[in-house]
Scaffold this motif. Structure first.
Motif, PDB file in Angstrom:
ATOM      1  N   ALA A 163       0.830  -1.197   0.000  1.00  0.00           N
ATOM      2  CA  ALA A 163       0.000   0.000   0.000  1.00  0.00           C
ATOM      3  C   ALA A 163       0.868   1.251   0.000  1.00  0.00           C
ATOM      4  CB  ALA A 163      -0.930  -0.008   1.210  1.00  0.00           C
ATOM      5  N   ALA A 164       1.949   1.215   0.747  1.00  0.00           N
ATOM      6  CA  ALA A 164       2.855   2.372   0.783  1.00  0.00           C
ATOM      7  C   ALA A 164       3.493   2.584  -0.582  1.00  0.00           C
ATOM      8  CB  ALA A 164       3.932   2.165   1.846  1.00  0.00           C
ATOM      9  N   ASP A 166       2.140   1.738  -3.453  1.00  0.00           N
ATOM     10  CA  ASP A 166       1.100   2.258  -4.340  1.00  0.00           C
ATOM     11  C   ASP A 166       0.897   3.754  -4.106  1.00  0.00           C
ATOM     12  OD1 ASP A 166       0.719  -0.151  -5.545  1.00  0.00           O
ATOM     13  OD2 ASP A 166      -1.012  -0.744  -4.317  1.00  0.00           O
ATOM     14  N   ARG A 167       0.939   4.179  -2.866  1.00  0.00           N
ATOM     15  CA  ARG A 167       0.773   5.602  -2.588  1.00  0.00           C
ATOM     16  C   ARG A 167       1.941   6.395  -3.167  1.00  0.00           C
ATOM     17  NH1 ARG A 167      -0.928   3.617   2.447  1.00  0.00           N
ATOM     18  NH2 ARG A 167       1.123   4.026   3.369  1.00  0.00           N
ATOM     19  N   ALA A 168       3.171   5.855  -3.083  1.00  0.00           N
ATOM     20  CA  ALA A 168       4.346   6.597  -3.540  1.00  0.00           C
ATOM     21  C   ALA A 168       4.432   6.625  -5.055  1.00  0.00           C
ATOM     22  CB  ALA A 168       5.603   5.977  -2.951  1.00  0.00           C
ATOM     23  N   ARG A 171      -0.769   3.222  -8.435  1.00  0.00           N
ATOM     24  CA  ARG A 171      -1.164   1.812  -8.544  1.00  0.00           C
ATOM     25  C   ARG A 171      -0.890   1.318  -9.950  1.00  0.00           C
ATOM     26  NH1 ARG A 171      -3.729  -1.678  -5.408  1.00  0.00           N
ATOM     27  NH2 ARG A 171      -5.054  -3.238  -6.373  1.00  0.00           N
TER      28      ARG A 171
END
Length: 175
Positions: A163-164, A166-168, A171
């Motif tokens: 998830a981290a 994907d945020r950075a 996706r």
């Protein structure tokens, strides 16, 4: 009264010429011969005093203008020799200290890798034994719920990491 003639005994001995004896002859002088001066230069012992040591005459001179007494030159050379010896002993001490620091660093590195090995005469490393022999459990005998909880924690950590990411980076879909 003194007679200019030869001694009476010498007058009685006959003279003979020996062909094997050559009487000395005056030397022939070279064409660039120069006679000695009739007056000598002034004595070097009465030379003016040197600036480095005013008590002694400066009769050792060089073409550069340096003038000193031999005792002054000897004292300067001894002082220079002492200075060179002192510098040499200091340099040897620095080299010895440097080599010792290298050996100390290597020993510290070895102690970091194998603590206790170099600190004692005992070179057989053995694991420390517990004082109270409690109920020993084998790692393979762990109860099932503990293993399952650890697997769940790993999965959650992996999902959090994904998830981290994907945020950075946004996706990305595969497929």
């Amino acid at each position: 009264m003194h007679d200019e003639r030869s001694h009476p005994l010498l007058q009685q001995t006959p003279l003979s010429v020996n062909p094997f004896i050559d009487l000395p002859k005056p030397p022939t002088l070279p064409h660039n011969y120069a006679s000695l001066p009739s007056t000598l230069p002034p004595s070097s012992l009465s030379a003016p005093p040197a600036a480095s040591n005013p008590e002694l005459p400066a009769y050792v001179t060089s073409s550069s203008g340096f003038a000193a007494h031999p005792a002054t030159i000897i004292a300067q050379n001894k002082a220079l020799l002492e200075q060179l010896k002192k510098q040499r002993t200091e340099a040897e001490k620095k080299v010895k200290d440097w080599e010792q620091s290298i050996a100390d660093r290597e020993l510290a590195e070895k102690r970091r890798k194998a603590p206790g090995w170099l600190d004692s005469e005992q070179h057989l490393l053995q694991p420390a034994k517990k004082a109270e022999p409690e109920e020993q459990m084998n790692l393979m005998d762990e109860p099932e719920p503990v293993v399952m909880e650890e697997n769940k924690k790993r999965e959650r950590t992996a999902q959090d990491l994904g998830a981290a990411m994907d945020r950075a980076f946004g996706r990305s879909e595969m497929g």
